[in-house]
Write an enzyme that holds these catalytic residues in place. Sequence first.
Site, PDB file in Angstrom:
ATOM      1  N   ARG A 253      43.018  45.327  48.552  1.00  0.00           N
ATOM      2  CA  ARG A 253      42.589  44.951  47.205  1.00  0.00           C
ATOM      3  C   ARG A 253      41.448  43.954  47.335  1.00  0.00           C
ATOM      4  O   ARG A 253      41.659  42.765  47.593  1.00  0.00           O
ATOM      5  CB  ARG A 253      43.757  44.333  46.423  1.00  0.00           C
ATOM      6  CG  ARG A 253      43.558  44.423  44.897  1.00  0.00           C
ATOM      7  CD  ARG A 253      44.578  43.609  44.133  1.00  0.00           C
ATOM      8  NE  ARG A 253      44.301  42.195  44.328  1.00  0.00           N
ATOM      9  CZ  ARG A 253      45.227  41.251  44.411  1.00  0.00           C
ATOM     10  NH1 ARG A 253      46.505  41.544  44.332  1.00  0.00           N
ATOM     11  NH2 ARG A 253      44.883  39.977  44.606  1.00  0.00           N
ATOM     12  N   HIS A 257      43.824  40.295  41.501  1.00  0.00           N
ATOM     13  CA  HIS A 257      44.806  41.187  40.874  1.00  0.00           C
ATOM     14  C   HIS A 257      44.343  41.585  39.474  1.00  0.00           C
ATOM     15  O   HIS A 257      44.505  42.726  39.042  1.00  0.00           O
ATOM     16  CB  HIS A 257      46.164  40.493  40.780  1.00  0.00           C
ATOM     17  CG  HIS A 257      47.145  41.230  39.932  1.00  0.00           C
ATOM     18  ND1 HIS A 257      47.712  42.415  40.331  1.00  0.00           N
ATOM     19  CD2 HIS A 257      47.635  40.973  38.686  1.00  0.00           C
ATOM     20  CE1 HIS A 257      48.517  42.854  39.367  1.00  0.00           C
ATOM     21  NE2 HIS A 257      48.491  42.001  38.367  1.00  0.00           N
ATOM     22  N   TYR A 266      46.358  32.323  47.444  1.00  0.00           N
ATOM     23  CA  TYR A 266      47.337  32.919  48.342  1.00  0.00           C
ATOM     24  C   TYR A 266      46.771  33.740  49.492  1.00  0.00           C
ATOM     25  O   TYR A 266      47.518  34.262  50.291  1.00  0.00           O
ATOM     26  CB  TYR A 266      48.328  33.776  47.552  1.00  0.00           C
ATOM     27  CG  TYR A 266      47.687  34.812  46.637  1.00  0.00           C
ATOM     28  CD1 TYR A 266      47.241  36.033  47.142  1.00  0.00           C
ATOM     29  CD2 TYR A 266      47.521  34.565  45.278  1.00  0.00           C
ATOM     30  CE1 TYR A 266      46.649  36.973  46.310  1.00  0.00           C
ATOM     31  CE2 TYR A 266      46.927  35.505  44.438  1.00  0.00           C
ATOM     32  CZ  TYR A 266      46.497  36.698  44.958  1.00  0.00           C
ATOM     33  OH  TYR A 266      45.912  37.625  44.144  1.00  0.00           O
TER      34      TYR A 266
HETATM   35  C1  LIG Z   1      58.808  46.094  36.201  1.00  0.00           C
HETATM   36  C2  LIG Z   1      57.647  45.159  36.360  1.00  0.00           C
HETATM   37  N1  LIG Z   1      57.816  43.998  36.995  1.00  0.00           N
HETATM   38  C3  LIG Z   1      56.793  43.126  37.137  1.00  0.00           C
HETATM   39  C4  LIG Z   1      55.553  43.406  36.634  1.00  0.00           C
HETATM   40  C5  LIG Z   1      54.391  42.387  36.762  1.00  0.00           C
HETATM   41  N2  LIG Z   1      53.379  42.888  37.707  1.00  0.00           N
HETATM   42  C6  LIG Z   1      52.263  43.500  37.268  1.00  0.00           C
HETATM   43  S1  LIG Z   1      51.313  44.088  38.516  1.00  0.00           S
HETATM   44  C7  LIG Z   1      52.398  43.506  39.696  1.00  0.00           C
HETATM   45  C8  LIG Z   1      52.125  43.769  41.146  1.00  0.00           C
HETATM   46  C9  LIG Z   1      52.030  45.243  41.445  1.00  0.00           C
HETATM   47  O1  LIG Z   1      51.669  45.445  42.780  1.00  0.00           O
HETATM   48  P1  LIG Z   1      51.385  46.888  43.353  1.00  0.00           P
HETATM   49  O2  LIG Z   1      52.510  47.801  43.016  1.00  0.00           O
HETATM   50  O3  LIG Z   1      51.070  46.753  44.786  1.00  0.00           O
HETATM   51  O4  LIG Z   1      50.133  47.432  42.542  1.00  0.00           O
HETATM   52  P2  LIG Z   1      48.661  46.798  42.484  1.00  0.00           P
HETATM   53  O5  LIG Z   1      48.691  45.770  41.402  1.00  0.00           O
HETATM   54  O6  LIG Z   1      48.334  46.262  43.815  1.00  0.00           O
HETATM   55  O7  LIG Z   1      47.777  47.950  42.094  1.00  0.00           O
HETATM   56  C10 LIG Z   1      53.461  42.851  39.090  1.00  0.00           C
HETATM   57  C11 LIG Z   1      54.563  42.190  39.799  1.00  0.00           C
HETATM   58  C12 LIG Z   1      55.411  44.636  35.970  1.00  0.00           C
HETATM   59  N3  LIG Z   1      54.222  45.003  35.442  1.00  0.00           N
HETATM   60  N4  LIG Z   1      56.452  45.498  35.850  1.00  0.00           N
END
Ligand SMILES: Cc1ncc(C[n+]2csc(CCOP(=O)(O)OP(=O)(O)O)c2C)c(N)n1
Lengths: 377, 377, 331, 331
Positions: A253, A257, A266
């Site tokens: 990434r 975020h 971090y």
């Molecule tokens: C069920 C749920 N828990 C927590 C979140 C908050 N949240 C949004 S993005 C994220 C991280 C997701 O990481 P990843 O699956 O690696 O996808 P990326 O953001 O790297 O594309 C979190 C914890 C959420 N959207 N849905």
Amino acid sequence: MSAAEVLRVMGDGKSLEDRAVPEGLGEKDLLELFRWLVILRTFDERAVALQRQGRIGTYPLYWGEEGTQAGALYACQEGDWVFPTYRQNSIGILRGVPVATILGWIRGYGGPAGFYNPRDYRVAPICVPIATHLPHAVGLAWAAKIRNDGTASLAWFGDGATSEGDFHEAMNFASVFKVATVFFCVNNQWAISTPVTRQMATSTIAERAAAYNMPGIRVDGFDPIACWKATRDALERGRAGEGPTLIEAYCYRLGAHGTADDPKLYRDDAETERWRPLEPVGRMFAFLSRLGVLDESTAEGYQQEAKRMVADGVKQLESIEQPGQDVLFDYVYSSGPPWTFQEGLAELESMSRQPEVEPPTPSPGPNTGDVEFPREP
Amino acid sequence: MSAAEVLRVMGDGKSLEDRAVPEGLGEKDLLELFRWLVILRTFDERAVALQRQGRIGTYPLYWGEEGTQAGALYACQEGDWVFPTYRQNSIGILRGVPVATILGWIRGYGGPAGFYNPRDYRVAPICVPIATHLPHAVGLAWAAKIRNDGTASLAWFGDGATSEGDFHEAMNFASVFKVATVFFCVNNQWAISTPVTRQMATSTIAERAAAYNMPGIRVDGFDPIACWKATRDALERGRAGEGPTLIEAYCYRLGAHGTADDPKLYRDDAETERWRPLEPVGRMFAFLSRLGVLDESTAEGYQQEAKRMVADGVKQLESIEQPGQDVLFDYVYSSGPPWTFQEGLAELESMSRQPEVEPPTPSPGPNTGDVEFPREP
Amino acid sequence: MVEALNKALHEAMELDDRVVLLGEDVAKTGGVFRVTAGLLDKFGDARVVDTPLAESGIVGTAIGMSIYGLLPIVEIQFDAFVYPAFDQIIVHAARYAWRTNAELPATMVIRIPFGGGVRAPELHSDSPEAFFAHAPGLKVVCPTTPSDARDMLLAAIAHPDPVIFMEPKRIYRAGRQEVPEDSAVTLGSSNGAGAELLSTARVARAGEDLAIITYGATVPLCVEAAGVLERQRDIQARVVDLRSIYPLDVKAITSSAAACGRALVVHEAPRTAGMGAEISSLIHERVMLDLEAPVGRVTGFDVPFPQFANEEDYLPSVERIVAGANKVLDF
Amino acid sequence: MVEALNKALHEAMELDDRVVLLGEDVAKTGGVFRVTAGLLDKFGDARVVDTPLAESGIVGTAIGMSIYGLLPIVEIQFDAFVYPAFDQIIVHAARYAWRTNAELPATMVIRIPFGGGVRAPELHSDSPEAFFAHAPGLKVVCPTTPSDARDMLLAAIAHPDPVIFMEPKRIYRAGRQEVPEDSAVTLGSSNGAGAELLSTARVARAGEDLAIITYGATVPLCVEAAGVLERQRDIQARVVDLRSIYPLDVKAITSSAAACGRALVVHEAPRTAGMGAEISSLIHERVMLDLEAPVGRVTGFDVPFPQFANEEDYLPSVERIVAGANKVLDF
Ligand SMILES: Cc1ncc(C[n+]2csc(CCOP(=O)(O)OP(=O)(O)O)c2C)c(N)n1
Ligand SMILES: Cc1ncc(C[n+]2csc(CCOP(=O)(O)OP(=O)(O)O)c2C)c(N)n1
Ligand SMILES: [Mg+2]
Ligand SMILES: [Mg+2]
């Protein structure tokens, strides 16, 4: 190929060598795929700018992940359904969803100003809760299998998403019922601040496919052609009745975020910079140039076209009025509003309307993840 | 050993040959382990009879699975916590839980007549909802790791349970945090009417451990010594800080899912009969006899003792009064009842009390899974 | 409020080494709202843990830790992301005491930043508190002031039963000045000094003409609405900040309603089967004869929380609260 | 009722080949309650499917099927086992129409056998309907008679929005004689003949002195209680069988309460934030001046459904309903 090996076609002009373009991807395809990359990149950069100007809300940028999106989508047939997350927020524009609708969604608009009819584009609504769309993709392909019509489905999700129970249940259903679903995992190595090494005990995501007797393929996520190839093969397998495939698009990434996130809290910028040269747009341009398929001016043309497309979308967005109060009630049921809605709307209509508060101008600073949090003065 | 290979120590006196008793299991241990088997078998058969007499409610029998329970438990240290399901309903009696309490639970008693303090026995409450106890086992061992005190945890669960999201999340947490949890899967090949072949696409459960970079061990679930050995090794690994282990105890559900279930509706009796000769109690008796460790009269003595133990429990159960109305309220909070409870109890106390309805006499007939369903006249 | 919560966590972790923190992004970044900032550095990564992304797993493992004897505090990143953990909360956290003769409650705190008004994406603005109030075995509380936030969080940590700790994220950054002084809350005892905070309401504004009953981010709005009512029609509204959502402080609720003769309930969650229904019923059941008008409700609508450009249309505004109050006053 | 439901499923699957059935043990054995018996043989294993043991996966894949254009019917084996699917129901099934401008609702029926009184083990006797009524985007219904069971199930299958279909398992085996004749319900249209069944209440017993409002397995108990009231004190109680839990038939509820001047709500679920609170509030809000007494509530207690030896202590009994009625009558 061992689970840890990564499928790659495009070299980097330095230590990574170019491989042969896979069969099925002619010159026209290569150019079209590149054009898609440019559209996605252009949208993404413009969206970040719009967010900085306070014209849209928090935006989950995908800079660098264009290849995982365009490559996979290009491998799909028109009738195949795709299931994006917030990270593939603008994938719909490659299937005809208006740019303004995507921007409207990010601006916090509901109703037709922010949502579209998924059936028109075979693009599911953008999924915000992690991993919950994966069983939907499975159910869709399962239904197609029951109807024997050859439709496949593809769902993108992150490395973090693999920790959710719904990931497991979806993978399991897909493999038990042998449905034509492609699980396309964008392993960008971060889930907000959590590195993939804290997300799982295996060193790759692909190897987790073994638990479902499903092939697990690792590709270079910065290589759109590799993404295309793996997806195309997986779709063919699926359509042949051989079941689902897990694809791990290994990348990084490169951005935050989201626009409210500060990765400095971090992770080390130096690491990010080491990955940056592998990003797909510049790399594919160079690759196609080495192949003699693409020249500067064609690329420039794509860019102009993409800029126009996005600019038109922005203009259209600005011409759209903020949805009225009825948007709260209008689309909750397709069977007509219950009496509770009539009373609610009546209560609302007797109020003076609050003008829309503009999204706050973001200030860099404390990490607030998903939300552009209003700061105290 | 390949994933499909099954660890086995006891032969069947015919085509399966005996192997050496693993180190750490002396004659005294073998006898004690056998004694445990006899206790469990005795309880199970008596419980079925009590159910037939209408003295307890629907009962999930475990006939044939005694080895998966006693073998695994015998490998634990006294301080290790175990997490049973309804199928290991009486495992607690091997740790000192009164037989009457277990029977009380099956009779539908709440409060101290049906529940015990898990801390007294390091036996978690019997878990009814599938797979939900697995994260608890992980959390417990994780806590012990934080406190660095060497306590491990073991959870039993079925083949069907592996399909639930909680299974995945628990396995993942355990492997990421390298905690000393043993995931003991009793693959009896059936989840009510659903065969394991419809539950997952892999041919073994053990191989699913790969998704968590965790060892997956397959043992003969009808062989208590093999169950002991695999569990003992897994606990040692866990205590050494090497993380969790998945054990698949491959066997067959020889009985019905529960006393309300009629397996004839969904499987062939002939198949069941093919597996029956491998059941653990008779087989271990024969094995220990071949070793010269056990003779008829010692075994007889164990049986008498077990019968007495269970009979005493039944007697005690009959002497226990049905809990009063306050049992509804008394244990919901440990911090004292809220006012809603005082009002509820007052309302209840102003009513004439309904006498307990006896559990209905079961009639064989339509399959009603978990529930002894009252029939229409 | 963020500072007050952060302070409480520091104090609790200092005081009692059984306290551990679990959640998504709580350690390295200190949480998306910075409530857990600084704790990783101070207490280390064994006690302050960035978990894998799995809410059921987080709550489920916390239950296991609690069985062992630790005091886990779980952060759910946003309101609607508690739903994947609903099963573990309802079926296990809430019923562990019941299953163990109250000897082994699933002692834990589940912190949930909730509610709208921060222009967040879909599913970052839900108000799920009524789900938990309807699920027996839980305590459900919600502080509104920084001072209550600190004291109630400490009391919740000290509480033997599982506490759903709802944090009104819209007022996270309000009232920074009021960060409270140390109090005598003791961990590991149900009789800690703050225990009564977990079951009693607070009068946020005195008044004798109308009782406005609410909790969370709508408390300051109700106080503001009370000011409007005073200016516009010389009405003195009493604003009751519930603090405890389960159990409700029935005495404070009914005595306020009876004293004023008129009452209004305000919350953000959808109306049907929300806390407003329960509160309205309690008042009518007990003091109907003291009422001059039916109890009013100003709540969210029975719709999904809207996309944020329209969130002001959904949220109870001062104007809607005043209108609701006028309806009750003019009955 | 089981036969009526089974008949409706047969009819629907015959009529429309988009209808598919998913659930644990629904195919080979015909479901633990035999509601789906015979369907596998008739319609084959592509349309009648024993799924893996994973409730979130079942509801989630059903949503995907619905997006495709099938009409999935999901069976949840027992009430409390719907909680693992809560997230998919609340966050997706309920909000799919909202996210697609109402063009692509997650058309599906989720059948949930619910409630106590069958001497079942722990977690086989919950009444989760209020959770769904509080989650915007769902229809929640509950038939009480075999005739309604058949017609409402057909109407639910024909309904474009997701329907939570609560089946009162305690009266599954009651009233076998009444199995209804074919009706004109048409699938795939929201205007099917049975649509109004999904939003309107039914008068189960006429009366003008007291309105008893209830649904599900307590309906026959309320009718019985009404008989007792008639014999004991010459009171004619009207029993309103709600059928629709969301939306509530506010007209039937308030007009009955107003006509009688006294009302009582009865349900099995815990009291706090249950449907009784909503119904009581609606009545007070709208027709308080017509009331001679506050609306009463006879409900389950705010406790986990007890172990079954004590379930009669938990469940509203005829005696408790009569006592509740007397309290309202003697106010
Ligand atoms: C069920 C749920 N828990 C927590 C979140 C908050 N949240 C949004 S993005 C994220 C991280 C997701 O990481 P990843 O699956 O690696 O996808 P990326 O953001 O790297 O594309 C979190 C914890 C959420 N959207 N849905
Ligand atoms: C969450 C949940 N869903 C459904 C059930 C109903 N149910 C009870 S036992 C069972 C089958 C379990 O099979 P398996 O995990 O193989 O264990 P076994 O019964 O064979 O020991 C089912 C579906 C349940 N108890 N919990
Ligand atoms: Mg990621
Ligand atoms: Mg099994």
